[in-house]
Design a protein around this motif. Structure first.
Motif, PDB file in Angstrom:
ATOM      1  N   LYS A   3       0.842  -1.204   0.000  1.00  0.00           N
ATOM      2  CA  LYS A   3       0.000   0.000   0.000  1.00  0.00           C
ATOM      3  C   LYS A   3       0.873   1.248   0.000  1.00  0.00           C
ATOM      4  N   GLU A   4       1.878   1.259   0.838  1.00  0.00           N
ATOM      5  CA  GLU A   4       2.756   2.417   0.957  1.00  0.00           C
ATOM      6  C   GLU A   4       3.531   2.679  -0.342  1.00  0.00           C
ATOM      7  N   ILE A   7       1.122   4.128  -2.929  1.00  0.00           N
ATOM      8  CA  ILE A   7       0.820   5.530  -2.624  1.00  0.00           C
ATOM      9  C   ILE A   7       1.985   6.430  -3.026  1.00  0.00           C
ATOM     10  N   SER A  22      -4.480   7.506  -0.286  1.00  0.00           N
ATOM     11  CA  SER A  22      -4.694   6.786   0.958  1.00  0.00           C
ATOM     12  C   SER A  22      -6.185   6.656   1.274  1.00  0.00           C
TER      13      SER A  22
END
Length: 40
Positions: A3-4, A7, A22
């Motif tokens: 996810k990071e 993003i 996010s």
């Protein structure tokens, strides 16, 4: 991609603000729990 990482990549390469990505990601996780559990 985590996810990071996703993003950060969207911020860097598509100029999409971190907060927007996010927020969208979190909403997608809520609506599609099974997909994100399998993805993880």
């Amino acid at each position: 991609m985590t996810k990071e990482e996703c993003i950060e990549a969207l911020s860097k390469y598509a100029n999409i603000k971190l907060l927007i990505t996010s927020t969208v990601w979190n909403e997608l996780e809520k609506e599609n729990k099974e997909i994100f559990e399998a993805y993880a």
